[in-house]
Design an enzyme around this catalytic site. Sequence first.
Site, PDB file in Angstrom:
ATOM      1  N   ARG A   1      -1.571  -8.690  13.305  1.00 13.91           N
ATOM      2  CA  ARG A   1      -2.017  -7.614  12.420  1.00 13.91           C
ATOM      3  C   ARG A   1      -2.810  -8.159  11.234  1.00 13.91           C
ATOM      4  NH1 ARG A   1       3.466  -5.568  12.733  1.00 13.91           N
ATOM      5  NH2 ARG A   1       3.521  -5.495  10.484  1.00 13.91           N
TER       6      ARG A   1
ATOM      7  N   ARG B   1      -9.519   1.832   9.026  1.00  8.91           N
ATOM      8  CA  ARG B   1      -9.210   0.429   9.313  1.00  8.91           C
ATOM      9  C   ARG B   1     -10.405  -0.334   9.872  1.00  8.91           C
ATOM     10  NH1 ARG B   1      -3.238  -0.701  10.095  1.00  8.91           N
ATOM     11  NH2 ARG B   1      -2.241   1.227   9.503  1.00  8.91           N
TER      12      ARG B   1
ATOM     13  N   ARG C   1      13.051  -3.497  11.537  1.00 11.10           N
ATOM     14  CA  ARG C   1      11.788  -3.132  12.187  1.00 11.10           C
ATOM     15  C   ARG C   1      11.434  -4.147  13.263  1.00 11.10           C
ATOM     16  NH1 ARG C   1       7.630  -0.129   8.472  1.00 11.10           N
ATOM     17  NH2 ARG C   1       6.302  -0.904  10.140  1.00 11.10           N
TER      18      ARG C   1
ATOM     19  N   LYS D   1       0.817  -1.216   0.000  1.00 11.26           N
ATOM     20  CA  LYS D   1       0.000   0.000   0.000  1.00 11.26           C
ATOM     21  C   LYS D   1       0.850   1.265   0.000  1.00 11.26           C
ATOM     22  CE  LYS D   1      -2.195  -0.987   3.777  1.00 11.26           C
ATOM     23  NZ  LYS D   1      -1.546  -2.259   4.112  1.00 11.26           N
TER      24      LYS D   1
ATOM     25  N   ARG E   1      11.078  -7.133   5.162  1.00  6.20           N
ATOM     26  CA  ARG E   1      11.155  -5.727   5.571  1.00  6.20           C
ATOM     27  C   ARG E   1      11.794  -5.606   6.957  1.00  6.20           C
ATOM     28  NH1 ARG E   1       5.698  -2.277   6.227  1.00  6.20           N
ATOM     29  NH2 ARG E   1       5.587  -3.343   8.217  1.00  6.20           N
TER      30      ARG E   1
END
Length: 190
Positions: free
Chosen positions: A142, A86, A131, A13, A125
């Site tokens: 998530r 969301r 991260r 996204k 990622r």
Amino acid sequence: MNVLILGPQGAGKGTQAKRIAAEYGIPHIATGDMLRASIEGGDPLGVQAILDRGLLVPDDVMIELIRERLSEPDAESGFVLDGFPRTMAQADALDAMLREIGKEIDVVFVLQVPEEVAIERLLRRADLEGRADDTPESIATRLGLYRSETEPLVEHYRTKGKVVGVHGDRSENEVFSEIQQVLEQAAARA
């Protein structure tokens, strides 16, 4: 052109939103960036205190941040909204706020990726960017929240005739090419 991008974490996204913004000269409005900007700008809405307590920023605060952002001159000719809404309550609040300011979402891109692709991308990622929030456990949580809370928004926007599904498991350029075709068609109809 007012664009909303939906899809699970790892669908691409943010990547596609940035490309749309650059190609069409409209701002990429990412809620995480907005929260950071509010804090840096003196935090008039008390965002830092909310986050420091480990709480989610309330919907009314997010809507107010988005309203303020959409009133800026660079959003006059359109925007790409990424990371909000969301939940159905957020979608209803967003729809109401957009009506109040005389705007509407023109197209909702839903980036569709198999769950295993999303997980693989998020783990990659995490390795590349270091991260800490991209652990296998947090990714599973998530993605579960996306399925239960955000996925129902697809039908909400589909009933309004706004949804365009995009296979997000292809290369970044292939995905963007499909998005461009849809935006060019929408611009031609406007």
